[in-house]
Scaffold this motif. Structure first.
Motif, PDB file in Angstrom:
ATOM      1  N   ARG A  42       0.808  -1.224   0.000  1.00 35.04           N
ATOM      2  CA  ARG A  42       0.000   0.000   0.000  1.00 35.04           C
ATOM      3  C   ARG A  42       0.842   1.276   0.000  1.00 35.04           C
ATOM      4  NH1 ARG A  42      -5.470  -0.859   1.234  1.00 35.04           N
ATOM      5  NH2 ARG A  42      -5.732   1.004   2.508  1.00 35.04           N
ATOM      6  N   THR A  43       2.149   1.132  -0.127  1.00 34.46           N
ATOM      7  CA  THR A  43       3.020   2.290  -0.269  1.00 34.46           C
ATOM      8  C   THR A  43       3.600   2.280  -1.679  1.00 34.46           C
ATOM      9  OG1 THR A  43       3.616   2.240   2.077  1.00 34.46           O
ATOM     10  CG2 THR A  43       5.054   3.481   0.624  1.00 34.46           C
ATOM     11  N   ASN A  44       2.958   2.980  -2.582  1.00 31.78           N
ATOM     12  CA  ASN A  44       3.461   3.066  -3.958  1.00 31.78           C
ATOM     13  C   ASN A  44       2.799   4.233  -4.680  1.00 31.78           C
ATOM     14  OD1 ASN A  44       1.000   2.025  -5.462  1.00 31.78           O
ATOM     15  ND2 ASN A  44       1.413   0.261  -4.140  1.00 31.78           N
ATOM     16  N   GLN A  45       3.346   4.574  -5.821  1.00 31.18           N
ATOM     17  CA  GLN A  45       2.897   5.754  -6.558  1.00 31.18           C
ATOM     18  C   GLN A  45       1.472   5.600  -7.056  1.00 31.18           C
ATOM     19  OE1 GLN A  45       5.519   6.841  -9.742  1.00 31.18           O
ATOM     20  NE2 GLN A  45       4.351   8.665 -10.326  1.00 31.18           N
ATOM     21  N   ALA A  46       1.120   4.406  -7.541  1.00 34.65           N
ATOM     22  CA  ALA A  46      -0.235   4.206  -8.069  1.00 34.65           C
ATOM     23  C   ALA A  46      -1.278   4.354  -6.971  1.00 34.65           C
ATOM     24  CB  ALA A  46      -0.337   2.831  -8.722  1.00 34.65           C
ATOM     25  N   THR A  47      -0.974   3.788  -5.801  1.00 35.27           N
ATOM     26  CA  THR A  47      -1.910   3.921  -4.677  1.00 35.27           C
ATOM     27  C   THR A  47      -2.098   5.383  -4.313  1.00 35.27           C
ATOM     28  OG1 THR A  47      -1.336   1.747  -3.800  1.00 35.27           O
ATOM     29  CG2 THR A  47      -2.322   3.311  -2.263  1.00 35.27           C
ATOM     30  N   ALA A  48      -0.999   6.128  -4.245  1.00 32.51           N
ATOM     31  CA  ALA A  48      -1.076   7.549  -3.906  1.00 32.51           C
ATOM     32  C   ALA A  48      -1.892   8.314  -4.935  1.00 32.51           C
ATOM     33  CB  ALA A  48       0.330   8.137  -3.803  1.00 32.51           C
ATOM     34  N   HIS A  49      -1.748   7.941  -6.199  1.00 33.24           N
ATOM     35  CA  HIS A  49      -2.446   8.671  -7.266  1.00 33.24           C
ATOM     36  C   HIS A  49      -3.938   8.364  -7.302  1.00 33.24           C
ATOM     37  CE1 HIS A  49      -2.957  10.745 -11.078  1.00 33.24           C
ATOM     38  NE2 HIS A  49      -3.528   9.651 -11.593  1.00 33.24           N
ATOM     39  N   PHE A  50      -4.281   7.068  -7.266  1.00 36.97           N
ATOM     40  CA  PHE A  50      -5.685   6.670  -7.451  1.00 36.97           C
ATOM     41  C   PHE A  50      -6.465   6.571  -6.140  1.00 36.97           C
ATOM     42  CE2 PHE A  50      -3.823   4.840 -11.408  1.00 36.97           C
ATOM     43  CZ  PHE A  50      -4.575   5.584 -12.299  1.00 36.97           C
ATOM     44  N   LEU A  51      -5.766   6.434  -5.010  1.00 39.40           N
ATOM     45  CA  LEU A  51      -6.433   6.359  -3.710  1.00 39.40           C
ATOM     46  C   LEU A  51      -5.765   7.357  -2.755  1.00 39.40           C
ATOM     47  CD1 LEU A  51      -6.675   2.467  -3.429  1.00 39.40           C
ATOM     48  CD2 LEU A  51      -8.485   4.038  -4.144  1.00 39.40           C
ATOM     49  N   PRO A  52      -5.965   8.644  -2.971  1.00 38.57           N
ATOM     50  CA  PRO A  52      -5.236   9.662  -2.201  1.00 38.57           C
ATOM     51  C   PRO A  52      -5.594   9.703  -0.719  1.00 38.57           C
ATOM     52  CG  PRO A  52      -6.917  10.674  -3.595  1.00 38.57           C
ATOM     53  CD  PRO A  52      -6.828   9.237  -4.011  1.00 38.57           C
ATOM     54  N   PHE A  53      -6.678   9.040  -0.326  1.00 36.04           N
ATOM     55  CA  PHE A  53      -7.046   9.030   1.088  1.00 36.04           C
ATOM     56  C   PHE A  53      -6.193   8.056   1.899  1.00 36.04           C
ATOM     57  CE2 PHE A  53      -9.739   6.045  -1.212  1.00 36.04           C
ATOM     58  CZ  PHE A  53      -9.599   4.879  -0.474  1.00 36.04           C
ATOM     59  N   ILE A  54      -5.422   7.191   1.246  1.00 38.54           N
ATOM     60  CA  ILE A  54      -4.547   6.257   1.945  1.00 38.54           C
ATOM     61  C   ILE A  54      -3.242   6.970   2.279  1.00 38.54           C
ATOM     62  CG2 ILE A  54      -3.220   4.117   1.726  1.00 38.54           C
ATOM     63  CD1 ILE A  54      -5.436   3.002   0.007  1.00 38.54           C
ATOM     64  N   PRO A  55      -2.827   6.991   3.551  1.00 36.91           N
ATOM     65  CA  PRO A  55      -1.606   7.709   3.927  1.00 36.91           C
ATOM     66  C   PRO A  55      -0.377   7.138   3.230  1.00 36.91           C
ATOM     67  CG  PRO A  55      -2.393   6.338   5.744  1.00 36.91           C
ATOM     68  CD  PRO A  55      -3.465   6.321   4.706  1.00 36.91           C
ATOM     69  N   GLN A  56       0.544   8.025   2.861  1.00 34.04           N
ATOM     70  CA  GLN A  56       1.789   7.631   2.224  1.00 34.04           C
ATOM     71  C   GLN A  56       2.969   8.285   2.937  1.00 34.04           C
ATOM     72  OE1 GLN A  56       2.154   5.440  -0.319  1.00 34.04           O
ATOM     73  NE2 GLN A  56      -0.059   5.069  -0.322  1.00 34.04           N
ATOM     74  N   PRO A  57       3.983   7.528   3.323  1.00 31.67           N
ATOM     75  CA  PRO A  57       4.043   6.064   3.221  1.00 31.67           C
ATOM     76  C   PRO A  57       3.061   5.404   4.182  1.00 31.67           C
ATOM     77  CG  PRO A  57       5.882   6.863   4.509  1.00 31.67           C
ATOM     78  CD  PRO A  57       5.192   8.076   3.987  1.00 31.67           C
ATOM     79  N   PHE A  58       2.647   4.194   3.847  1.00 31.42           N
ATOM     80  CA  PHE A  58       1.718   3.429   4.669  1.00 31.42           C
ATOM     81  C   PHE A  58       2.545   2.667   5.695  1.00 31.42           C
ATOM     82  CE2 PHE A  58      -1.497   0.122   5.514  1.00 31.42           C
ATOM     83  CZ  PHE A  58      -2.643   0.893   5.571  1.00 31.42           C
ATOM     84  N   THR A  59       2.411   3.030   6.968  1.00 35.72           N
ATOM     85  CA  THR A  59       3.283   2.492   8.010  1.00 35.72           C
ATOM     86  C   THR A  59       2.730   1.203   8.614  1.00 35.72           C
ATOM     87  OG1 THR A  59       2.204   3.684   9.810  1.00 35.72           O
ATOM     88  CG2 THR A  59       3.926   4.861   8.581  1.00 35.72           C
ATOM     89  N   VAL A  60       3.536   0.577   9.455  1.00 33.05           N
ATOM     90  CA  VAL A  60       3.094  -0.615  10.173  1.00 33.05           C
ATOM     91  C   VAL A  60       1.904  -0.291  11.060  1.00 33.05           C
ATOM     92  CG1 VAL A  60       3.753  -2.299  11.936  1.00 33.05           C
ATOM     93  CG2 VAL A  60       5.317  -1.789  10.074  1.00 33.05           C
ATOM     94  N   GLU A  61       1.918   0.884  11.700  1.00 35.13           N
ATOM     95  CA  GLU A  61       0.776   1.283  12.533  1.00 35.13           C
ATOM     96  C   GLU A  61      -0.475   1.481  11.693  1.00 35.13           C
ATOM     97  OE1 GLU A  61       0.326   1.298  15.822  1.00 35.13           O
ATOM     98  OE2 GLU A  61       2.280   0.317  15.758  1.00 35.13           O
ATOM     99  N   ASP A  62      -0.315   2.025  10.478  1.00 41.31           N
ATOM    100  CA  ASP A  62      -1.456   2.146   9.560  1.00 41.31           C
ATOM    101  C   ASP A  62      -2.005   0.757   9.223  1.00 41.31           C
ATOM    102  OD1 ASP A  62      -1.348   4.962   9.341  1.00 41.31           O
ATOM    103  OD2 ASP A  62       0.198   4.812   7.789  1.00 41.31           O
ATOM    104  N   ALA A  63      -1.094  -0.192   9.020  1.00 41.45           N
ATOM    105  CA  ALA A  63      -1.520  -1.553   8.685  1.00 41.45           C
ATOM    106  C   ALA A  63      -2.272  -2.188   9.846  1.00 41.45           C
ATOM    107  CB  ALA A  63      -0.307  -2.401   8.309  1.00 41.45           C
TER     108      ALA A  63
END
Length: 365
Positions: free
Chosen positions: A205-226
């Motif tokens: 869940r930490t990648n450019q495509a995720t950031a672009h198409f799903l901007p509500f997902i925090p980047q980078p996606f941390t272990v605590e986020d997981a």
């Protein structure tokens, strides 16, 4: 109504609630050893006179749970000064999974409302105690907010789930609780995620495509986020809102990606929507396509055949998300429409949203 001087015998034909007897000590000690929370001396005092004294003082109305002729645990009501009470229960490991705790809670609720005249009975459990929450759900409690630092458990202040029920409430579930089924295909297995797979989730869940198409997902996606995401998926399943599967390699059980089924309207349209993502080292292997086909097979099957009994599946994604569109099309979904400027992207931009659907009559289903 007054509280009886002694615990009455309550029974439903399977479970019996009663006062403690000397023969219960062995079972009580075994249960204490399972939890590690109390010493043998603590249990001996509690069983010999602690339960009796608590009952007489009206601080806690404790019943022994008898199941299959054996001590199976305890269930109790703790009265408060306002004419209400809180319910507490614990079950020996050997008796779990057979609905014993739910039967015991139904019996003690009838006693608390009908005999003692309590107005409301409340429940709480440490966040993560799914067994206790399942019993509260099964017995019809209104499940309320999660309260931070609400109670002390094992000497630690903990966040707690809460709930309540009244004398006129039915003692059965108020909604669905989704038990995520294990599904298998030739190359993949669909199962729940494990806590030791947090690194696979954060990488995926930490990648450019995720950031672009799903901007509500925090980047980078941390272990605590997981960790939060896994808890949220479990909460959503317990609330009957969504199913969530880890897509794992059938041979190695390595996590390859994720598929979520949400937006369910089983009593209305009979549809549901799928969302999905893949780990970088699994992209292009067809694992998500295989997973969606297998989920569709289960989703359209009748409940009698072990399925969900749905009527339509949807996939909605950004028009420019070619990877997601390829998965939908290779899974047999049909492009049925495009909503202009309906999909938010990174930076506040808008993309068109394409809609795909799949019916049980479609050849690929």
């Amino acid at each position: 109504m007054p509280v009886p001087e002694q615990p009455p015998v309550l029974a439903d034909g399977v479970v019996t609630l009663r006062a403690p007897e000397p023969r219960d000590l062995t079972g009580a000690l075994e249960r204490a050893a399972e939890s590690g929370a109390y010493t043998a001396a603590d249990i001996e005092r509690w069983m010999a006179y602690g339960i009796r004294d608590a009952w007489q003082a009206r601080t806690r109305l404790v019943f022994v749970i008898e199941y299959q002729g054996r001590y199976a645990g305890t269930v109790s009501l703790a009265p408060d000064p306002h004419g209400n009470a809180s319910v507490h229960y614990g079950l020996a490991r050997w008796a779990q999974g057979a609905g014993v705790a739910a039967r015991a809670v139904r019996l003690i609720l009838d006693f608390g409302f009908g005999t003692c005249g309590f107005h409301v009975v409340t429940w709480w459990a440490r966040v993560g105690n799914w067994a206790s929450r399942r019993v509260a759900w099964a017995t019809g409690f209104h499940l309320g907010e999660t309260i931070p630092a609400y109670a002390e458990d094992g000497g630690t202040v903990v966040d707690a789930w809460t709930g309540w029920t009244g004398p006129d409430d039915e003692r059965r579930p108020r909604g669905a609780w989704f038990d995520v089924p294990v599904l298998e295909a030739e190359r993949i297995r669909l199962r729940t995620w494990r806590d030791d797979e947090l690194d696979r989730i954060t990488t995926a869940r930490t990648n450019q495509a995720t950031a672009h198409f799903l901007p509500f997902i925090p980047q980078p996606f941390t272990v605590e986020d997981a960790r939060f995401w896994l808890r949220d998926m479990a909460e959503q399943a317990a609330a009957g809102k969504r199913f969530n599967w880890c897509v794992a390699d059938r041979a190695t059980d390595v996590a390859l990606g994720n598929v979520t089924l949400f937006g369910l309207h089983p009593d209305e349209i009979g549809d549901g929507e799928l969302g999905y993502w893949a780990h970088p080292d699994a992209q292009g292997r067809g694992a998500i396509t295989d997973a969606i086909k297998r989920i569709a097979e289960w989703y359209f099957a009748t409940p009698d055949a072990g399925g969900f009994g749905g009527k339509k599946l949807l996939i909605r994604t950004a028009a420019t998300n070619q990877a997601a569109r390829r998965v939908a099309e290779r899974s047999g979904f049909q492009h049925v429409g495009t909503e202009r400027a309906a999909f938010p992207l990174l930076g506040g931009k808008l993309d068109d949203r394409v809609v795909y659907d799949l019916l049980p009559t479609d050849r690929s289903a």
